[in-house]
Design a protein around this motif. Structure first.
Motif, short mmCIF file in Angstrom:
data_model
loop_
_atom_site.label_atom_id
_atom_site.label_comp_id
_atom_site.label_asym_id
_atom_site.label_seq_id
_atom_site.Cartn_x
_atom_site.Cartn_y
_atom_site.Cartn_z
N PHE A 128 -5.26 -3.56 3.54
CA PHE A 128 -4.33 -4.66 3.22
C PHE A 128 -3.50 -5.14 4.39
CE2 PHE A 128 -0.49 -2.12 3.16
CZ PHE A 128 -0.90 -0.86 2.74
N ASN A 174 3.97 -5.51 10.16
CA ASN A 174 4.03 -6.77 9.42
C ASN A 174 4.66 -7.89 10.25
OD1 ASN A 174 2.73 -5.81 7.17
ND2 ASN A 174 4.60 -5.34 6.02
N GLY A 209 0.24 -1.81 -6.08
CA GLY A 209 1.28 -1.77 -5.05
C GLY A 209 1.44 -0.34 -4.56
N VAL A 210 1.85 -0.16 -3.30
CA VAL A 210 1.97 1.20 -2.77
C VAL A 210 3.16 1.97 -3.36
CG1 VAL A 210 0.69 0.86 -0.61
CG2 VAL A 210 3.16 0.42 -0.67
N GLU A 231 11.97 -0.04 4.64
CA GLU A 231 10.80 -0.80 5.11
C GLU A 231 11.18 -1.77 6.23
OE1 GLU A 231 8.15 -2.47 2.17
OE2 GLU A 231 6.97 -3.48 3.71
N LYS A 274 3.13 -9.88 -4.58
CA LYS A 274 2.33 -10.94 -3.93
C LYS A 274 1.73 -11.90 -4.95
CE LYS A 274 0.96 -7.89 -0.09
NZ LYS A 274 -0.01 -6.86 0.33
N CYS A 307 9.11 -7.14 -1.84
CA CYS A 307 8.37 -5.89 -2.09
C CYS A 307 9.30 -4.79 -2.60
CB CYS A 307 7.67 -5.41 -0.81
SG CYS A 307 6.25 -6.40 -0.35
N TYR A 345 -7.12 -4.37 -2.94
CA TYR A 345 -7.43 -4.26 -1.52
C TYR A 345 -8.94 -4.17 -1.30
CZ TYR A 345 -2.65 -2.54 -2.14
OH TYR A 345 -1.36 -2.39 -2.54
N GLN A 379 6.43 -3.55 -4.60
CA GLN A 379 5.54 -3.64 -3.44
C GLN A 379 4.53 -4.79 -3.58
OE1 GLN A 379 6.17 -2.30 -0.70
NE2 GLN A 379 7.81 -0.94 -1.35
N SER A 380 3.25 -4.52 -3.35
CA SER A 380 2.28 -5.62 -3.26
C SER A 380 2.05 -6.37 -4.57
CB SER A 380 0.93 -5.10 -2.77
OG SER A 380 0.96 -4.95 -1.38
N TYR A 385 4.26 5.81 4.79
CA TYR A 385 4.50 4.98 5.98
C TYR A 385 5.79 4.16 5.80
CZ TYR A 385 2.76 0.75 3.66
OH TYR A 385 2.61 -0.31 2.80
N ILE A 386 6.25 4.01 4.53
CA ILE A 386 7.60 3.50 4.27
C ILE A 386 8.38 4.74 3.85
CG2 ILE A 386 9.02 1.98 2.84
CD1 ILE A 386 6.44 0.25 2.44
N TYR A 396 9.68 -11.39 2.60
CA TYR A 396 8.53 -10.66 2.03
C TYR A 396 8.89 -9.19 1.80
CZ TYR A 396 4.32 -7.79 2.26
OH TYR A 396 3.36 -6.83 2.02
N ASN A 428 -1.50 -8.54 3.35
CA ASN A 428 -0.18 -8.80 3.95
C ASN A 428 -0.11 -10.12 4.72
OD1 ASN A 428 0.27 -6.33 2.86
ND2 ASN A 428 1.14 -5.40 4.70
N1 GLN Z 1 5.53 -3.73 1.48
C1 GLN Z 1 4.24 -3.11 1.67
C2 GLN Z 1 3.67 -3.50 3.03
O1 GLN Z 1 3.83 -4.63 3.42
C3 GLN Z 1 3.34 -3.54 0.59
C4 GLN Z 1 1.96 -2.99 0.74
C5 GLN Z 1 1.28 -2.65 -0.53
O2 GLN Z 1 1.85 -2.46 -1.60
N2 GLN Z 1 -0.01 -2.50 -0.39
O3 GLN Z 1 3.09 -2.71 3.71
#
Ligand code: GLN
Length: 339
Positions: free
Chosen positions: A123, A193, A286-287, A186, A94, A221, A269, A90-91, A54-55, A217, A142
């Motif tokens: 998430f 987001n 993280g994704v 992204e 956070k 990531c 998650y 990525q996540s 999705y990214i 953010y 998120n």
């Molecule tokens: N940057 C990604 C997002 O906001 C991070 C999500 C993830 O790693 N789960 O969708």
């Protein structure tokens, strides 16, 4: 020796003996290397899961990349596989932005704003935001994470960004860089987001500019890390906030328990409960394909492998970390009875 001195000595000896019984045995170099090599070999040929797509830039990462690193509180680094190739954090970022906000404003600033409860939802859930108008969430999904980013103090975007990056650098023990391709990819596709941030603004959790919060953010990531970096970051959390390789106190020692508690609750998650049940370890995925996990006082571990399961967690990383931790008695809830 009078009686009270005698009693004190007996009490001290008994306490000392109990402490010895309860303290976990230090891990030997051999044990650690055997556990890591066995897990590396066991999952090397596993073909499950798929890169996040999705990214768009994440779909292009080599799915065969697989690296394991483990760091102990004495600063020793153990590894297997590819611990040099980098993926976007990525996540996992956070965790460290949450820690920065706790260091700046205290843990109550987090629990009192977006909350510290598992949502039980994916998430990037909007239903979870709506359910309690942005409260009763946590800084590792998120909505809570973008809100945490919005809480980092600073007069300009640059000032806020350099504070965040320098904070991450202290955990990694080196100057990290942003993967500009991932950031651009992204930023061009993160409308969901942006919507989440606007909702958090509408409900009063984000006080400043929600678009700027989403942009920073997204940049956080996109920070590029290898398995060794992530393991040192995890080991810093395992070592009371002090980087065991550089000796730098990266975060306030007193806030580490709260950071680990949120990781235990929400780090993987909507599969966080299953993960904790299996390993007992606070962790964060993280994704990009990385997962970090923390065995407090014992080790920090990280695995990178891009193919993810349906919840968005790396398949190989979950299996390898669970196998290694179980081989090394990393579960902090595992205690021998005192008598
Ligand atoms: N940057 C990604 C997002 O906001 C991070 C999500 C993830 O790693 N789960 O969708």
């Amino acid at each position: 020796m009078n009686y009270s001195v005698f009693v004190k000595i007996v009490v001290l000896l008994c306490c000392g003996a109990t402490a010895l019984v309860q303290a976990a045995e230090p891990l030997s170099r051999d044990e650690i290397e055997t556990a890591i090599n066995a897990a590396y070999a066991a999952y090397k040929d596993l073909q499950e899961g798929a890169n996040a797509d999705y990214i768009p830039a994440l779909a292009k990462v080599n799915p065969a990349l697989y690296g394991i690193a483990l760091v102990t509180p004495d600063g020793a680094v153990y590894s297997a596989g590819d611990v040099k190739s980098e993926v976007s954090i990525q996540s996992i970022s956070k965790v460290f932005t949450m820690a920065l906000v706790m260091d700046e404003k205290g843990p109550a600033s987090i629990s009192g704003n977006m909350g510290v409860d598992a949502t039980g939802q994916v998430f990037n859930s909007i239903v979870a935001v709506e359910q309690h108008q942005g409260a009763e969430m946590n800084p590792l999904v998120n909505a809570g994470a973008i809100t945490a980013t919005s809480m980092v103090s600073g007069g300009t975007r640059e000032e806020i960004w350099s504070k965040i990056l320098n904070y991450y650098n202290a955990f990694a023990g080196r100057a990290l860089r942003v993967n500009e391709e991932v950031f651009a990819s992204e930023a061009a596709t993160n409308q969901r987001n942006q919507a989440i941030a606007k909702l958090m603004y509408a409900y009063g959790h984000i006080k400043g500019n929600p678009d700027q919060a989403t942009d920073i953010y997204t940049e956080q990531c996109s920070v590029s890390v290898n398995a060794r970096d992530l393991a040192i970051m995890a080991a810093t959390l395992a070592n009371g906030g002090r980087n065991p390789v550089t000796g730098v106190q990266a975060m306030k020692n007193e806030n580490v328990p709260e950071v680990l508690a949120v990781m235990a609750t929400a780090g993987l998650y909507d599969d966080s409960g299953k993960w904790l049940y299996l390993t007992g370890l606070p962790a964060k995925s993280g994704v990009g394909g990385g997962i970090i996990a923390v065995s407090p006082g014992r080790f920090g571990i990280a695995v990178i492998s891009p193919p993810l399961d349906a919840a968005g967690n790396s398949v190989r990383a979950q299996k390898a970390i669970a196998a290694i931790s179980n081989a090394l008695n990393g579960n902090p809830y595992e205690v021998e009875p005192a008598m």
